[in-house]
Design a protein around this motif. Sequence first.
Motif, PDB file in Angstrom:
ATOM      1  N   ASP A  33       0.840  -1.202   0.000  1.00  0.00           N
ATOM      2  CA  ASP A  33       0.000   0.000   0.000  1.00  0.00           C
ATOM      3  C   ASP A  33       0.873   1.250   0.000  1.00  0.00           C
ATOM      4  OD1 ASP A  33      -2.727  -0.623  -0.205  1.00  0.00           O
ATOM      5  OD2 ASP A  33      -2.825  -1.237   1.886  1.00  0.00           O
ATOM      6  N   PHE A  34       1.215   1.714  -1.180  1.00  0.00           N
ATOM      7  CA  PHE A  34       2.083   2.880  -1.329  1.00  0.00           C
ATOM      8  C   PHE A  34       1.276   4.171  -1.242  1.00  0.00           C
ATOM      9  CE2 PHE A  34       0.794   1.497  -5.572  1.00  0.00           C
ATOM     10  CZ  PHE A  34       0.225   2.652  -6.080  1.00  0.00           C
ATOM     11  N   LYS A  35       1.990   5.236  -1.015  1.00  0.00           N
ATOM     12  CA  LYS A  35       1.413   6.565  -1.153  1.00  0.00           C
ATOM     13  C   LYS A  35       2.507   7.505  -1.634  1.00  0.00           C
ATOM     14  CE  LYS A  35       1.582   7.458   3.794  1.00  0.00           C
ATOM     15  NZ  LYS A  35       0.807   7.831   4.961  1.00  0.00           N
ATOM     16  N   GLY A  36       2.074   8.521  -2.353  1.00  0.00           N
ATOM     17  CA  GLY A  36       3.016   9.489  -2.883  1.00  0.00           C
ATOM     18  C   GLY A  36       2.254  10.626  -3.529  1.00  0.00           C
ATOM     19  N   LYS A  37       2.985  11.669  -3.902  1.00  0.00           N
ATOM     20  CA  LYS A  37       2.344  12.826  -4.529  1.00  0.00           C
ATOM     21  C   LYS A  37       2.370  12.667  -6.042  1.00  0.00           C
ATOM     22  CE  LYS A  37       2.669  15.907  -0.780  1.00  0.00           C
ATOM     23  NZ  LYS A  37       3.085  17.112  -0.182  1.00  0.00           N
ATOM     24  N   ASP A  38       1.226  13.012  -6.650  1.00  0.00           N
ATOM     25  CA  ASP A  38       1.139  12.930  -8.101  1.00  0.00           C
ATOM     26  C   ASP A  38       1.654  14.206  -8.754  1.00  0.00           C
ATOM     27  OD1 ASP A  38      -0.887  14.855  -7.992  1.00  0.00           O
ATOM     28  OD2 ASP A  38      -2.470  13.495  -8.621  1.00  0.00           O
ATOM     29  N   GLN A  39       1.480  14.313 -10.051  1.00  0.00           N
ATOM     30  CA  GLN A  39       1.988  15.444 -10.825  1.00  0.00           C
ATOM     31  C   GLN A  39       1.385  16.775 -10.413  1.00  0.00           C
ATOM     32  OE1 GLN A  39       0.152  12.869 -11.922  1.00  0.00           O
ATOM     33  NE2 GLN A  39      -1.153  13.418 -13.652  1.00  0.00           N
ATOM     34  N   SER A  40       0.245  16.753  -9.722  1.00  0.00           N
ATOM     35  CA  SER A  40      -0.398  17.992  -9.267  1.00  0.00           C
ATOM     36  C   SER A  40      -0.118  18.285  -7.796  1.00  0.00           C
ATOM     37  CB  SER A  40      -1.910  17.901  -9.478  1.00  0.00           C
ATOM     38  OG  SER A  40      -2.196  17.644 -10.828  1.00  0.00           O
ATOM     39  N   ILE A  92       3.607   4.692 -11.930  1.00  0.00           N
ATOM     40  CA  ILE A  92       4.730   4.904 -11.024  1.00  0.00           C
ATOM     41  C   ILE A  92       6.011   4.917 -11.849  1.00  0.00           C
ATOM     42  CG2 ILE A  92       5.982   3.949  -9.055  1.00  0.00           C
ATOM     43  CD1 ILE A  92       3.199   2.610  -8.356  1.00  0.00           C
ATOM     44  N   THR A  93       6.857   5.923 -11.597  1.00  0.00           N
ATOM     45  CA  THR A  93       8.087   6.087 -12.365  1.00  0.00           C
ATOM     46  C   THR A  93       9.231   6.524 -11.451  1.00  0.00           C
ATOM     47  OG1 THR A  93       9.098   7.251 -14.240  1.00  0.00           O
ATOM     48  CG2 THR A  93       7.515   8.499 -12.934  1.00  0.00           C
ATOM     49  N   PRO A  94      10.476   6.169 -11.822  1.00  0.00           N
ATOM     50  CA  PRO A  94      11.611   6.676 -11.054  1.00  0.00           C
ATOM     51  C   PRO A  94      11.972   8.106 -11.427  1.00  0.00           C
ATOM     52  CG  PRO A  94      12.380   5.228 -12.803  1.00  0.00           C
ATOM     53  CD  PRO A  94      10.873   5.181 -12.818  1.00  0.00           C
ATOM     54  N   GLU A  95      11.350   8.650 -12.479  1.00  0.00           N
ATOM     55  CA  GLU A  95      11.664  10.010 -12.919  1.00  0.00           C
ATOM     56  C   GLU A  95      11.103  11.054 -11.973  1.00  0.00           C
ATOM     57  OE1 GLU A  95      12.271  10.786 -17.470  1.00  0.00           O
ATOM     58  OE2 GLU A  95      10.224  10.190 -17.055  1.00  0.00           O
ATOM     59  N   ALA A  96      11.880  12.072 -11.757  1.00  0.00           N
ATOM     60  CA  ALA A  96      11.439  13.197 -10.927  1.00  0.00           C
ATOM     61  C   ALA A  96      10.455  14.060 -11.720  1.00  0.00           C
ATOM     62  CB  ALA A  96      12.645  13.995 -10.460  1.00  0.00           C
ATOM     63  N   SER A  97      10.022  15.167 -11.132  1.00  0.00           N
ATOM     64  CA  SER A  97       8.917  15.975 -11.674  1.00  0.00           C
ATOM     65  C   SER A  97       9.120  16.460 -13.109  1.00  0.00           C
ATOM     66  CB  SER A  97       8.621  17.160 -10.755  1.00  0.00           C
ATOM     67  OG  SER A  97       9.753  17.995 -10.663  1.00  0.00           O
ATOM     68  N   GLU A  98      10.328  16.841 -13.491  1.00  0.00           N
ATOM     69  CA  GLU A  98      10.549  17.310 -14.860  1.00  0.00           C
ATOM     70  C   GLU A  98      10.241  16.206 -15.873  1.00  0.00           C
ATOM     71  OE1 GLU A  98      14.184  18.777 -17.699  1.00  0.00           O
ATOM     72  OE2 GLU A  98      14.293  19.324 -15.573  1.00  0.00           O
ATOM     73  N   GLY A  99      10.670  14.985 -15.565  1.00  0.00           N
ATOM     74  CA  GLY A  99      10.398  13.847 -16.440  1.00  0.00           C
ATOM     75  C   GLY A  99       8.919  13.523 -16.498  1.00  0.00           C
ATOM     76  N   ILE A 100       8.243  13.629 -15.361  1.00  0.00           N
ATOM     77  CA  ILE A 100       6.794  13.375 -15.320  1.00  0.00           C
ATOM     78  C   ILE A 100       6.065  14.407 -16.170  1.00  0.00           C
ATOM     79  CG2 ILE A 100       4.749  13.362 -13.832  1.00  0.00           C
ATOM     80  CD1 ILE A 100       6.536  12.054 -11.657  1.00  0.00           C
ATOM     81  N   SER A 101       6.490  15.655 -16.101  1.00  0.00           N
ATOM     82  CA  SER A 101       5.877  16.703 -16.932  1.00  0.00           C
ATOM     83  C   SER A 101       6.033  16.383 -18.414  1.00  0.00           C
ATOM     84  CB  SER A 101       6.505  18.066 -16.636  1.00  0.00           C
ATOM     85  OG  SER A 101       6.219  18.453 -15.314  1.00  0.00           O
ATOM     86  N   LYS A 102       7.201  15.885 -18.803  1.00  0.00           N
ATOM     87  CA  LYS A 102       7.425  15.509 -20.203  1.00  0.00           C
ATOM     88  C   LYS A 102       6.551  14.322 -20.597  1.00  0.00           C
ATOM     89  CE  LYS A 102      12.137  17.266 -20.533  1.00  0.00           C
ATOM     90  NZ  LYS A 102      13.560  16.942 -20.627  1.00  0.00           N
ATOM     91  N   THR A 103       6.373  13.376 -19.663  1.00  0.00           N
ATOM     92  CA  THR A 103       5.493  12.229 -19.935  1.00  0.00           C
ATOM     93  C   THR A 103       4.077  12.705 -20.197  1.00  0.00           C
ATOM     94  OG1 THR A 103       6.803  10.668 -18.622  1.00  0.00           O
ATOM     95  CG2 THR A 103       4.481  10.129 -18.928  1.00  0.00           C
ATOM     96  N   ILE A 104       3.585  13.608 -19.372  1.00  0.00           N
ATOM     97  CA  ILE A 104       2.225  14.129 -19.529  1.00  0.00           C
ATOM     98  C   ILE A 104       2.086  14.876 -20.853  1.00  0.00           C
ATOM     99  CG2 ILE A 104       0.547  15.772 -18.584  1.00  0.00           C
ATOM    100  CD1 ILE A 104       1.686  14.889 -15.792  1.00  0.00           C
ATOM    101  N   GLU A 105       3.104  15.639 -21.194  1.00  0.00           N
ATOM    102  CA  GLU A 105       3.100  16.373 -22.467  1.00  0.00           C
ATOM    103  C   GLU A 105       3.017  15.402 -23.656  1.00  0.00           C
ATOM    104  OE1 GLU A 105       6.489  18.891 -24.740  1.00  0.00           O
ATOM    105  OE2 GLU A 105       6.130  19.471 -22.646  1.00  0.00           O
ATOM    106  N   LYS A 106       3.753  14.291 -23.566  1.00  0.00           N
ATOM    107  CA  LYS A 106       3.798  13.330 -24.668  1.00  0.00           C
ATOM    108  C   LYS A 106       2.578  12.421 -24.732  1.00  0.00           C
ATOM    109  CE  LYS A 106       8.836  13.123 -24.717  1.00  0.00           C
ATOM    110  NZ  LYS A 106      10.032  12.305 -24.459  1.00  0.00           N
TER     111      LYS A 106
END
Length: 195
Positions: A33-40, A92-106
């Motif tokens: 049961d993980f928890k973490g902050k999403d892109q927002s 879930i990804t090992p990429e930090a926020s900049e990478g997540i932003s690029k994922t969302i863009e793509k």
Amino acid sequence: MKLIIAFAALLLSFSSIAQDKPEGLFINSKAYDFKGKDQSGVEVNLKDLRKKGPVVVIFYRGNWCPYCNKELTRLQDSLELITQKGASVVAITPEASEGISKTIEKTKAVFPIIYDEEMKIAKAYKVAYEVDERSASRYKSFGTDLLVINQQKIKPQLPVPAVYIVNRDGAITYRYFDEDYKKRPAIKDILAQLK
């Protein structure tokens, strides 16, 4: 006698290597049961999500991986079909926020994407592995320095791309785990498993 001891040592070293390979969690296993902050910046908690219905949990390598982008785009395109079955999706990804932003863009993904700091979630799901030096150098030559984009300190790690469905009770009811990062499950197979 020395030959027998040397052979036993060799077998032991092979078995320890095999044990270090990720194998993922299996069907009927209890999901972490993980928890973490999403892109927002919103906290996402698997325990809360599964109270509403099954959860499709996706591990992906990063925005630099065309196979990951294709998979996440297909999930986004099928998101309404998934939510109609009462399920939710979290990536879930090992990429930090900049990478997540690029994922969302793509991919135009609107489902939660969580940065897996220090690969804690991937390790709990037994999908984390250490990237060998040759592969890490090859990625770096293409402009993808895994240590930098994943904010990792010593050795680069990635998750085996995997998909799990976790039911309301926290048990894994579906698993897709393949070390070949080019292979991903069909959306129809995921939809068929959502009950």
